[in-house]
Design a protein around this motif. Structure first.
Motif, PDB file in Angstrom:
ATOM      1  N   ILE A 248      -5.924   0.325  -3.120  1.00  0.00           N
ATOM      2  CA  ILE A 248      -5.292   0.129  -1.781  1.00  0.00           C
ATOM      3  C   ILE A 248      -6.475   0.017  -0.858  1.00  0.00           C
ATOM      4  O   ILE A 248      -6.563  -0.573  -0.084  1.00  0.00           O
ATOM      5  CB  ILE A 248      -5.033   1.825  -1.417  1.00  0.00           C
ATOM      6  N   GLU A 249      -7.770   0.476  -1.565  1.00  0.00           N
ATOM      7  CA  GLU A 249      -8.952   0.208  -0.902  1.00  0.00           C
ATOM      8  C   GLU A 249      -9.400  -1.356  -0.698  1.00  0.00           C
ATOM      9  O   GLU A 249      -9.601  -1.830   0.276  1.00  0.00           O
ATOM     10  CB  GLU A 249     -10.082   1.019  -1.569  1.00  0.00           C
TER      11      GLU A 249
ATOM     12  N   GLN B  98      -3.932   6.882 -11.124  1.00  0.00           N
ATOM     13  CA  GLN B  98      -4.395   7.378  -9.471  1.00  0.00           C
ATOM     14  C   GLN B  98      -5.513   6.730  -8.984  1.00  0.00           C
ATOM     15  O   GLN B  98      -5.554   6.089  -8.016  1.00  0.00           O
ATOM     16  CB  GLN B  98      -4.682   8.958  -9.757  1.00  0.00           C
ATOM     17  N   GLU B  99      -6.509   6.531 -10.113  1.00  0.00           N
ATOM     18  CA  GLU B  99      -7.827   5.975  -9.408  1.00  0.00           C
ATOM     19  C   GLU B  99      -7.512   4.284  -9.409  1.00  0.00           C
ATOM     20  O   GLU B  99      -7.973   3.884  -8.395  1.00  0.00           O
ATOM     21  CB  GLU B  99      -8.814   6.206 -10.594  1.00  0.00           C
TER      22      GLU B  99
ATOM     23  N   LYS C 207       0.727  -0.997  -0.102  1.00  0.00           N
ATOM     24  CA  LYS C 207       0.022  -0.134  -0.072  1.00  0.00           C
ATOM     25  C   LYS C 207       0.953   1.295   0.041  1.00  0.00           C
ATOM     26  O   LYS C 207       0.555   2.276  -0.521  1.00  0.00           O
ATOM     27  CB  LYS C 207      -0.959   0.162   1.022  1.00  0.00           C
TER      28      LYS C 207
ATOM     29  N   ALA D 189      -1.616   6.766  -5.789  1.00  0.00           N
ATOM     30  CA  ALA D 189      -3.105   7.291  -5.468  1.00  0.00           C
ATOM     31  C   ALA D 189      -3.165   8.815  -5.124  1.00  0.00           C
ATOM     32  O   ALA D 189      -4.192   9.207  -5.365  1.00  0.00           O
ATOM     33  CB  ALA D 189      -3.511   6.250  -4.433  1.00  0.00           C
ATOM     34  N   THR D 190      -2.161   9.244  -4.528  1.00  0.00           N
ATOM     35  CA  THR D 190      -2.218  10.810  -4.218  1.00  0.00           C
ATOM     36  C   THR D 190      -1.923  11.615  -5.197  1.00  0.00           C
ATOM     37  O   THR D 190      -2.150  12.826  -5.004  1.00  0.00           O
ATOM     38  CB  THR D 190      -1.504  11.044  -2.961  1.00  0.00           C
TER      39      THR D 190
ATOM     40  N   ALA E  73       0.820   4.411  -2.658  1.00  0.00           N
ATOM     41  CA  ALA E  73       0.266   5.643  -2.122  1.00  0.00           C
ATOM     42  C   ALA E  73       0.749   6.889  -3.091  1.00  0.00           C
ATOM     43  O   ALA E  73      -0.065   7.785  -3.282  1.00  0.00           O
ATOM     44  CB  ALA E  73       0.471   5.974  -0.517  1.00  0.00           C
TER      45      ALA E  73
ATOM     46  N   ARG F 130      -5.752   4.004  -5.974  1.00  0.00           N
ATOM     47  CA  ARG F 130      -6.675   4.261  -5.065  1.00  0.00           C
ATOM     48  C   ARG F 130      -7.708   2.929  -4.853  1.00  0.00           C
ATOM     49  O   ARG F 130      -7.658   2.452  -3.509  1.00  0.00           O
ATOM     50  CB  ARG F 130      -7.281   5.557  -5.259  1.00  0.00           C
ATOM     51  N   THR F 131      -8.025   2.588  -5.882  1.00  0.00           N
ATOM     52  CA  THR F 131      -8.902   1.401  -5.625  1.00  0.00           C
ATOM     53  C   THR F 131      -8.168   0.194  -5.086  1.00  0.00           C
ATOM     54  O   THR F 131      -8.736  -0.738  -4.230  1.00  0.00           O
ATOM     55  CB  THR F 131      -9.647   1.175  -7.089  1.00  0.00           C
TER      56      THR F 131
END
Length: 138
Positions: free
Chosen positions: A131-132, A124-125, A105, A112-113, A109, A128-129
């Motif tokens: 990591i979630e 980026q999306e 993760k 994602a950020t 990061a 983020r997905t």
């Protein structure tokens, strides 16, 4: 298993090979046999299999994210560590699994950020997905 052959005295079949767990009826007009094999998965096995599939999919998509080589290598190493813990050969060590997931993760990061420069469109999306999904998988 070879063909059934009667014994010299005609009393029953002879099998040349393993027959573990087998059921036989010999010389019957009708027969009813039942056998139950309980091979239930241990508790949590489904979650670990789901996590393994998620990480394997992430590994396949990682080269397309456009991460710098060093960051991609770190993410790949962390993903391989996760897979090694959940490979199904034994109970995963919770500390090692937690650290490997945190490293994975952490490698995602910056993407994602939006901090990581040079990443692919949509990365980026995707990060983020990912990591979630990793967070909710454990």
């Amino acid at each position: 298993m070879s063909d059934q052959q009667p014994n010299a005295d005609g009393s029953g079949p002879v099998f040349h090979g393993a027959v573990s767990g087998a059921q036989f009826a010999w010389g019957n007009e009708t027969v009813t046999q039942n056998q139950q094999n309980n091979t239930a998965s241990p508790p949590g096995a489904e979650a670990l299999a789901s996590l393994a599939a998620l990480v394997a999919d992430l590994l396949r998509q990682l080269p397309e994210a456009g991460l710098p080589d060093r960051d991609r290598e770190d993410a790949e190493a962390a993903a391989q560590d996760v897979l090694a813990e959940v490979d199904g050969t034994g109970e995963p060590h919770p500390g090692r699994l937690r650290r490997a997931l945190a490293a994975l993760k952490g490698a995602l990061a910056p993407v994602a950020t939006g901090v990581a420069a040079g990443t692919a469109v949509g990365a980026q999306e995707w990060a983020r997905t990912a990591i979630e999904s990793l967070t909710s998988a454990v």
